[in-house]
Scaffold this motif. Structure first.
Motif, PDB file in Angstrom:
ATOM      1  N   PRO A  63       0.837  -1.216   0.000  1.00  0.00           N
ATOM      2  CA  PRO A  63       0.000   0.000   0.000  1.00  0.00           C
ATOM      3  C   PRO A  63       0.869   1.263   0.000  1.00  0.00           C
ATOM      4  O   PRO A  63       1.804   1.383   0.798  1.00  0.00           O
ATOM      5  CB  PRO A  63      -0.806  -0.113   1.301  1.00  0.00           C
ATOM      6  CG  PRO A  63      -0.788  -1.567   1.638  1.00  0.00           C
ATOM      7  CD  PRO A  63       0.517  -2.092   1.149  1.00  0.00           C
ATOM      8  N   LEU A  64       0.550   2.171  -0.897  1.00  0.00           N
ATOM      9  CA  LEU A  64       1.329   3.408  -1.024  1.00  0.00           C
ATOM     10  C   LEU A  64       0.412   4.613  -0.880  1.00  0.00           C
ATOM     11  O   LEU A  64      -0.661   4.664  -1.485  1.00  0.00           O
ATOM     12  CB  LEU A  64       2.033   3.474  -2.383  1.00  0.00           C
ATOM     13  CG  LEU A  64       3.090   2.408  -2.684  1.00  0.00           C
ATOM     14  CD1 LEU A  64       3.609   2.572  -4.111  1.00  0.00           C
ATOM     15  CD2 LEU A  64       4.241   2.488  -1.688  1.00  0.00           C
ATOM     16  N   ASP A  65       0.845   5.576  -0.071  1.00  0.00           N
ATOM     17  CA  ASP A  65       0.147   6.858   0.034  1.00  0.00           C
ATOM     18  C   ASP A  65       0.745   7.803  -0.998  1.00  0.00           C
ATOM     19  O   ASP A  65       1.958   8.063  -0.987  1.00  0.00           O
ATOM     20  CB  ASP A  65       0.304   7.449   1.431  1.00  0.00           C
ATOM     21  CG  ASP A  65      -0.322   6.566   2.499  1.00  0.00           C
ATOM     22  OD1 ASP A  65      -1.361   5.944   2.202  1.00  0.00           O
ATOM     23  OD2 ASP A  65       0.243   6.482   3.613  1.00  0.00           O
ATOM     24  N   VAL A  66      -0.083   8.312  -1.885  1.00  0.00           N
ATOM     25  CA  VAL A  66       0.386   9.145  -2.986  1.00  0.00           C
ATOM     26  C   VAL A  66      -0.124  10.567  -2.810  1.00  0.00           C
ATOM     27  O   VAL A  66      -1.330  10.785  -2.617  1.00  0.00           O
ATOM     28  CB  VAL A  66      -0.058   8.590  -4.349  1.00  0.00           C
ATOM     29  CG1 VAL A  66       0.440   9.487  -5.477  1.00  0.00           C
ATOM     30  CG2 VAL A  66       0.457   7.168  -4.532  1.00  0.00           C
ATOM     31  N   ALA A  67       0.799  11.526  -2.863  1.00  0.00           N
ATOM     32  CA  ALA A  67       0.443  12.947  -2.821  1.00  0.00           C
ATOM     33  C   ALA A  67       1.344  13.667  -3.811  1.00  0.00           C
ATOM     34  O   ALA A  67       2.480  14.034  -3.496  1.00  0.00           O
ATOM     35  CB  ALA A  67       0.616  13.512  -1.412  1.00  0.00           C
ATOM     36  N   VAL A  68       0.851  13.825  -5.023  1.00  0.00           N
ATOM     37  CA  VAL A  68       1.613  14.470  -6.087  1.00  0.00           C
ATOM     38  C   VAL A  68       0.871  15.733  -6.497  1.00  0.00           C
ATOM     39  O   VAL A  68      -0.289  15.668  -6.925  1.00  0.00           O
ATOM     40  CB  VAL A  68       1.797  13.539  -7.301  1.00  0.00           C
ATOM     41  CG1 VAL A  68       2.603  14.246  -8.387  1.00  0.00           C
ATOM     42  CG2 VAL A  68       2.507  12.248  -6.877  1.00  0.00           C
ATOM     43  N   HIS A  69       1.546  16.875  -6.357  1.00  0.00           N
ATOM     44  CA  HIS A  69       0.909  18.155  -6.664  1.00  0.00           C
ATOM     45  C   HIS A  69       1.796  18.930  -7.635  1.00  0.00           C
ATOM     46  O   HIS A  69       2.901  19.348  -7.293  1.00  0.00           O
ATOM     47  CB  HIS A  69       0.695  18.974  -5.382  1.00  0.00           C
ATOM     48  CG  HIS A  69      -0.123  18.259  -4.323  1.00  0.00           C
ATOM     49  ND1 HIS A  69      -1.473  18.048  -4.458  1.00  0.00           N
ATOM     50  CD2 HIS A  69       0.249  17.683  -3.159  1.00  0.00           C
ATOM     51  CE1 HIS A  69      -1.914  17.390  -3.396  1.00  0.00           C
ATOM     52  NE2 HIS A  69      -0.883  17.150  -2.594  1.00  0.00           N
ATOM     53  N   LEU A  70       1.304  19.128  -8.830  1.00  0.00           N
ATOM     54  CA  LEU A  70       2.011  19.890  -9.852  1.00  0.00           C
ATOM     55  C   LEU A  70       1.068  20.947 -10.400  1.00  0.00           C
ATOM     56  O   LEU A  70      -0.057  20.639 -10.779  1.00  0.00           O
ATOM     57  CB  LEU A  70       2.497  18.977 -10.986  1.00  0.00           C
ATOM     58  CG  LEU A  70       3.383  17.784 -10.569  1.00  0.00           C
ATOM     59  CD1 LEU A  70       3.704  16.932 -11.775  1.00  0.00           C
ATOM     60  CD2 LEU A  70       4.657  18.263  -9.911  1.00  0.00           C
ATOM     61  N   ASP A  71       1.543  22.169 -10.443  1.00  0.00           N
ATOM     62  CA  ASP A  71       0.667  23.260 -10.881  1.00  0.00           C
ATOM     63  C   ASP A  71       0.815  23.583 -12.360  1.00  0.00           C
ATOM     64  O   ASP A  71       0.200  24.534 -12.844  1.00  0.00           O
ATOM     65  CB  ASP A  71       0.924  24.520 -10.046  1.00  0.00           C
ATOM     66  CG  ASP A  71       2.376  24.968 -10.090  1.00  0.00           C
ATOM     67  OD1 ASP A  71       3.152  24.348 -10.856  1.00  0.00           O
ATOM     68  OD2 ASP A  71       2.734  25.911  -9.367  1.00  0.00           O
ATOM     69  N   ARG A  72       1.628  22.814 -13.081  1.00  0.00           N
ATOM     70  CA  ARG A  72       1.791  23.052 -14.507  1.00  0.00           C
ATOM     71  C   ARG A  72       2.293  21.796 -15.194  1.00  0.00           C
ATOM     72  O   ARG A  72       2.790  20.882 -14.540  1.00  0.00           O
ATOM     73  CB  ARG A  72       2.753  24.203 -14.779  1.00  0.00           C
ATOM     74  CG  ARG A  72       4.150  24.028 -14.195  1.00  0.00           C
ATOM     75  CD  ARG A  72       4.967  25.286 -14.431  1.00  0.00           C
ATOM     76  NE  ARG A  72       6.207  25.317 -13.694  1.00  0.00           N
ATOM     77  CZ  ARG A  72       7.370  24.858 -14.139  1.00  0.00           C
ATOM     78  NH1 ARG A  72       7.422  24.317 -15.351  1.00  0.00           N
ATOM     79  NH2 ARG A  72       8.458  24.929 -13.414  1.00  0.00           N
ATOM     80  N   LYS A  73       2.136  21.771 -16.504  1.00  0.00           N
ATOM     81  CA  LYS A  73       2.599  20.655 -17.308  1.00  0.00           C
ATOM     82  C   LYS A  73       4.118  20.691 -17.394  1.00  0.00           C
ATOM     83  O   LYS A  73       4.713  21.732 -17.646  1.00  0.00           O
ATOM     84  CB  LYS A  73       1.984  20.756 -18.703  1.00  0.00           C
ATOM     85  CG  LYS A  73       2.469  19.700 -19.686  1.00  0.00           C
ATOM     86  CD  LYS A  73       1.949  18.338 -19.359  1.00  0.00           C
ATOM     87  CE  LYS A  73       2.302  17.382 -20.501  1.00  0.00           C
ATOM     88  NZ  LYS A  73       2.440  16.012 -20.094  1.00  0.00           N
ATOM     89  N   LEU A  74       4.743  19.547 -17.177  1.00  0.00           N
ATOM     90  CA  LEU A  74       6.201  19.459 -17.208  1.00  0.00           C
ATOM     91  C   LEU A  74       6.680  19.001 -18.585  1.00  0.00           C
ATOM     92  O   LEU A  74       5.927  18.369 -19.328  1.00  0.00           O
ATOM     93  CB  LEU A  74       6.692  18.473 -16.143  1.00  0.00           C
ATOM     94  CG  LEU A  74       6.286  18.759 -14.701  1.00  0.00           C
ATOM     95  CD1 LEU A  74       6.888  17.722 -13.769  1.00  0.00           C
ATOM     96  CD2 LEU A  74       6.704  20.151 -14.285  1.00  0.00           C
ATOM     97  N   PRO A  75       7.951  19.309 -18.917  1.00  0.00           N
ATOM     98  CA  PRO A  75       8.513  18.777 -20.165  1.00  0.00           C
ATOM     99  C   PRO A  75       8.444  17.255 -20.177  1.00  0.00           C
ATOM    100  O   PRO A  75       8.610  16.598 -19.149  1.00  0.00           O
ATOM    101  CB  PRO A  75       9.960  19.281 -20.139  1.00  0.00           C
ATOM    102  CG  PRO A  75       9.937  20.472 -19.257  1.00  0.00           C
ATOM    103  CD  PRO A  75       8.893  20.208 -18.223  1.00  0.00           C
TER     104      PRO A  75
END
Length: 440
Positions: A331-343
């Motif tokens: 089990p993995l807790d995922v918290a990914v926050h990106l405010d824009r599209k990356l290359p």
């Protein structure tokens, strides 16, 4: 030509003619190098005196106000006085050193004064610049003035000695205790002054070159040719990674549109055939073949996903990381926050870093739980992957961390691993992410 191998020639940097080489040529005295050397030494008094004034004022005022704590930041700021002075010195160095020179500082990891101070304090270049500044303000600029004005003043005084003696009948004092008052003395001084002036020109140039070498050593210690070769290697690695990822995408498309579609059609045909056959050996063989086709199709889908997931191209890094976490047995807790599209290249690097870390959690950690946190901090993508396992992760043990570190390094990233025996393990990966999308 078929089968030909094209070898890329290494990038070379021409070495312009410098003052040392020019001194061995006949036209040196009428070249620009003596003037450039003199200007280099004379203009050293500008940053030297200004730096001395700034340092003295800051230390005095900061020391007086330190009793009420206001002066402590001023005293701490002394450590960074060398940064602007070194910038001026690198610009002045071009007068005497034709080789390229670059700023050795790296961009701050975060914006604002705090980020700038934190980055500069961690750089060896900052402290080398402080050492050079202390040498400049206390020793170098007075020596520079003396090295130019002393020999030139004496030689010019000897050359012009006949003027007041022969024309006005006076005398010329070259230095205390040495006075020229007769025509014969004036003639001797004139004859001796010419070679002395020529020698002074050579000596001034040599002294300027020596100081320039000291400045380059402290202010730009990396050899420019080595830096060029390293830059070329870095660009080559980035091109290889980009080509490798493009090949991954091509293979994924070919398998998805070719073999996977054919296996799907085969599985559907076998399923229909089972419905048309009466129970018996033939039906059993068809059922067995149907099950094998479905297992093969599942393995092929997993293989295609491992080569290059479509979700990464279609929906970006956030969805791809969540998809990889959902497939993990731990089990993995995922918290990914990106405010824009990356290359795309950066997203690909981040995704495979996460996949390698998840693979290590499954194979080696014996963890019951893990976590994946990611965010954009300034112009840096920060990935933190951890678990509550037994720890002891070591890149030298062939755990896959070496490839992860190499892939991160290609895009200029850094990897920090904390994995004490007994756990927990925390992997922090920082990938530079310019807003212009330079990796795309």
């Amino acid at each position: 030509m078929a089968g030909a191998i094209v070898r890329r020639q290494p990038q070379t940097y021409p070495c312009p003619v410098g003052p040392i080489a020019a001194m061995a040529r006949r036209r040196f005295l009428i070249s620009a190098w003596p003037w450039r050397a003199a200007v280099y030494l004379l203009t050293g008094c500008i940053p030297g005196t200004l730096g001395l004034a700034i340092l003295t004022t800051t230390l005095i005022v900061g020391g007086v106000l330190s009793a009420v704590l206001i002066g402590l930041p001023m005293l701490a700021a002394v450590a960074f006085v060398g940064v602007p002075i070194a910038g001026v010195e690198r610009w002045r160095l071009r007068l005497i050193d034709p080789r390229p020179i670059e700023d050795p500082h790296r961009p701050p990891h975060q914006g604002g004064v705090v980020g700038w101070v934190r980055t500069r304090a961690q750089e060896a270049a900052t402290w080398r610049e402080l050492v050079y500044t202390l040498l400049l303000v206390t020793l170098l600029w007075p020596l520079d003035l003396a090295a130019v004005l002393g020999p030139v003043g004496v030689s010019l005084g000897m050359i012009t000695a006949p003027a007041p003696v022969l024309i006005a009948g006076g005398q010329r004092e070259l230095w205390p205790g040495m006075t020229i008052s007769t025509p014969n003395q004036a003639l001797i001084a004139f004859v001796a002054g010419l070679p002395l002036l020529i020698g002074a020109v050579y000596a001034i140039t040599a002294f300027a070159v020596a100081q320039g070498a000291l400045a380059r050593k402290l202010l730009a210690p990396r050899d420019y040719e080595l830096r060029g070769k390293l830059d070329e290697i870095t660009r080559s690695r980035a091109r290889l990674l980009k080509a490798f990822d493009a090949e991954r995408r091509r293979i994924e498309r070919d398998l998805h549109d070719g073999a996977q579609q054919q296996l799907t059609a085969l599985s559907v045909s076998l399923g229909l055939a089972r419905l048309d056959l009466l129970p018996g050996p033939a039906a059993d063989h068809i059922a067995h073949a149907h099950q094998q086709a479905k297992r093969t199709l599942t393995e092929l889908r997993d293989l295609i996903h491992g080569i290059y997931p479509q979700v990464l191209t279609q929906r970006g890094l956030v969805a791809a990381v969540q998809d990889a976490a959902d497939r993990c047995a731990v089990p993995l807790d995922v918290a990914v926050h990106l405010d824009r599209k990356l290359p795309l290249a950066l997203e690909t690097t981040g995704y495979f870093v996460v996949c390698e870390a998840i693979s290590n959690i499954i194979k080696h950690s014996q963890a019951t739980r893990g976590w994946i946190h990611s965010s954009l901090t300034g112009d840096t993508l920060v990935l933190r992957i951890g678990d509550d396992g037994i720890g002891g992760a070591d890149p030298s043990n062939g755990s896959g961390l070496t490839g992860l570190i190499d892939r991160s390094a290609i895009v200029g990233g850094t990897v920090i691993l904390s994995s004490p025996t007994g756990g927990p393990t925390l992997l922090t990966v920082e990938l530079p992410c310019p807003p212009t999308g330079a990796y795309a």
